[in-house]
Design a protein around this motif. Sequence first.
Motif, mmCIF file in Angstrom:
data_model
loop_
_atom_site.group_PDB
_atom_site.id
_atom_site.type_symbol
_atom_site.label_atom_id
_atom_site.label_comp_id
_atom_site.label_asym_id
_atom_site.label_seq_id
_atom_site.Cartn_x
_atom_site.Cartn_y
_atom_site.Cartn_z
ATOM 1 N N ILE A 117 0.856 -1.191 0.000
ATOM 2 C CA ILE A 117 0.000 0.000 0.000
ATOM 3 C C ILE A 117 0.890 1.238 0.000
ATOM 4 N N HIS A 118 0.459 2.247 -0.738
ATOM 5 C CA HIS A 118 1.115 3.553 -0.749
ATOM 6 C C HIS A 118 0.187 4.538 -0.046
ATOM 7 N N ILE A 119 0.660 5.184 1.012
ATOM 8 C CA ILE A 119 -0.131 6.267 1.605
ATOM 9 C C ILE A 119 0.502 7.609 1.211
ATOM 10 N N GLU A 120 -0.273 8.385 0.471
ATOM 11 C CA GLU A 120 0.156 9.706 0.012
ATOM 12 C C GLU A 120 -0.440 10.726 0.980
ATOM 13 N N GLY A 121 0.194 10.846 2.114
ATOM 14 C CA GLY A 121 -0.327 11.663 3.193
ATOM 15 C C GLY A 121 -0.485 10.814 4.433
ATOM 16 N N PRO A 122 -0.970 11.399 5.524
ATOM 17 C CA PRO A 122 -1.452 12.781 5.670
ATOM 18 C C PRO A 122 -0.358 13.770 6.079
ATOM 19 N N PHE A 123 0.912 13.339 5.973
ATOM 20 C CA PHE A 123 2.028 14.144 6.478
ATOM 21 C C PHE A 123 2.588 15.023 5.360
ATOM 22 N N LEU A 124 1.760 16.004 4.931
ATOM 23 C CA LEU A 124 2.097 16.796 3.756
ATOM 24 C C LEU A 124 1.966 18.288 4.030
ATOM 25 N N SER A 125 2.605 19.077 3.173
ATOM 26 C CA SER A 125 2.612 20.531 3.276
ATOM 27 C C SER A 125 1.277 21.130 2.856
ATOM 28 N N LYS A 126 0.799 22.090 3.626
ATOM 29 C CA LYS A 126 -0.434 22.790 3.263
ATOM 30 C C LYS A 126 -0.233 23.611 1.994
ATOM 31 N N TYR A 128 1.506 23.059 -0.631
ATOM 32 C CA TYR A 128 1.543 22.276 -1.868
ATOM 33 C C TYR A 128 0.666 21.034 -1.741
ATOM 34 N N LYS A 129 -0.480 21.203 -1.106
ATOM 35 C CA LYS A 129 -1.338 20.054 -0.827
ATOM 36 C C LYS A 129 -2.011 19.509 -2.082
ATOM 37 N N GLY A 130 -2.120 20.336 -3.164
ATOM 38 C CA GLY A 130 -2.802 19.879 -4.361
ATOM 39 C C GLY A 130 -4.242 19.513 -4.034
ATOM 40 N N ALA A 131 -4.634 18.269 -4.348
ATOM 41 C CA ALA A 131 -6.002 17.813 -4.099
ATOM 42 C C ALA A 131 -6.174 17.189 -2.723
ATOM 43 N N GLN A 132 -5.132 17.231 -1.898
ATOM 44 C CA GLN A 132 -5.231 16.657 -0.559
ATOM 45 C C GLN A 132 -6.064 17.580 0.337
ATOM 46 N N PRO A 133 -7.059 17.059 1.056
ATOM 47 C CA PRO A 133 -7.884 17.919 1.916
ATOM 48 C C PRO A 133 -7.082 18.485 3.086
ATOM 49 N N GLU A 134 -7.019 19.812 3.157
ATOM 50 C CA GLU A 134 -6.187 20.478 4.155
ATOM 51 C C GLU A 134 -6.609 20.136 5.577
ATOM 52 N N SER A 135 -7.902 19.957 5.814
ATOM 53 C CA SER A 135 -8.392 19.702 7.172
ATOM 54 C C SER A 135 -7.879 18.387 7.747
ATOM 55 N N CYS A 136 -7.395 17.505 6.884
ATOM 56 C CA CYS A 136 -6.936 16.177 7.348
ATOM 57 C C CYS A 136 -5.415 16.049 7.400
ATOM 58 N N LEU A 137 -4.686 17.098 7.002
ATOM 59 C CA LEU A 137 -3.224 17.035 7.059
ATOM 60 C C LEU A 137 -2.766 16.980 8.514
ATOM 61 N N GLN A 138 -1.660 16.284 8.761
ATOM 62 C CA GLN A 138 -1.172 16.085 10.123
ATOM 63 C C GLN A 138 0.330 16.304 10.201
ATOM 64 N N PRO A 139 0.835 16.620 11.397
ATOM 65 C CA PRO A 139 2.288 16.699 11.586
ATOM 66 C C PRO A 139 2.902 15.303 11.554
ATOM 67 N N LEU A 140 4.200 15.257 11.292
ATOM 68 C CA LEU A 140 4.891 13.973 11.275
ATOM 69 C C LEU A 140 4.941 13.371 12.675
ATOM 70 N N LYS A 141 4.373 12.187 12.826
ATOM 71 C CA LYS A 141 4.424 11.472 14.100
ATOM 72 C C LYS A 141 4.549 9.987 13.822
ATOM 73 N N ILE A 142 5.641 9.397 14.286
ATOM 74 C CA ILE A 142 5.853 7.979 14.037
ATOM 75 C C ILE A 142 4.767 7.141 14.691
#
Length: 378
Positions: A117-126, A128-142
């Motif tokens: 599986i490839h997860i494209e997110g949710p650890f992404l920049s607001k 340059y989010k493109g089509a990624q929903p901003e409300s669901c973006l998260q900080p990097l946490k292992i």
Amino acid sequence: MKFNNCDILLENGYSKGTLIFNDKFENITSKIEEDGLDYSDKLIIPGLFDIHTHGAAGYDFNSAKTLDEMQIILNYYMSHGVTSVLPTLLTDTDEIYFEKLEMIYELSKTNPVIKGIHIEGPFLSKAYKGAQPESCLQPLKIEKFNEYQKHAHGLIKYITISPELDGCEEFVKELVKQGIVVSLGHSGATFDEATVAIKAGAKNFTHVMNAMAPINQHQPSILAAAWYYSDCYNEVICDGIHVHPEMVALIHKIKGGNKMIGITDSLMAAGLPDGNYFIGFTPIYVKNHDCRIVGSDVRAGSTLNAFDGFKNVKRFLNCSDLESSHIWSKNPAELLYLFKNHGSIAINKCADFLVLDKNYNLLETYINGKCVYRKESK
């Protein structure tokens, strides 16, 4: 099984002969076997590997409600030459991630086409989010990634992150220890920020030239890093829309044939006419195969299928079948540490391959020696 008198694309080019296989390739010989099937005038090439694709045929992995709907997506892939795939989830709520990761895992039990599986997110920049929903973006946490991996039962093999996020170096190092391939994208990172992630173990860049800061001669960016570091791979959406064909050729000239990876980044609209669709739960519209978010000019994935991508690479680069096969089969297999068993036709590798006619029409798809698609005769 034995296919006689066919042109077989091996790791150094075509060879005329007989292909003998069961679940693995058993032998490749110039001898014509009496009990073999006549496959003269047929081309045999390695199956295609799509490491970045969200959906097709009216469904995507974020919003599919049942395993049957997800199976429709997989059937579409296999009917277009895909023998290995990483179903890709874009950024979404934890609830959706947990549910869909479990579903894809269940699907993988009966679908050897799924290699992870490839997860494209949710650890992404607001930014340059493109089509990624901003409300669901998260900080990097292992800890959060480990939660996802628990629901995926270890099936997450590949992740896209933005390297400018706090804690990137430690995050990448931990994922690399776990055997996860880390790709950098959806990012406005500087060259130096990308370099930190690469030195920590990141080895790829997601849909290069899309959703990332462009090259600037005074302020080197993530794109400069993608082209500067020769050991890193570059994903390229090969539809001729996201990256102009001449720019695809430029990427190839910079990275070489061994570090470029063709992807579709396809959405539910793949295989369907122009109209209104969704990426996850975000409305999009498609016009002339170009996907954009409703109410904006933001581009959102593609309608490309992998086999057309394979042919596009041949056309864009004016290259051989072997070169395009490296971009669509060998290189992604090497990126994901799967080349021992996949990505080319060689004895003792899994019998994942395609049968084409001399006009490059796809006739059959085989996975582990079993025909999973056959074009209907008219």
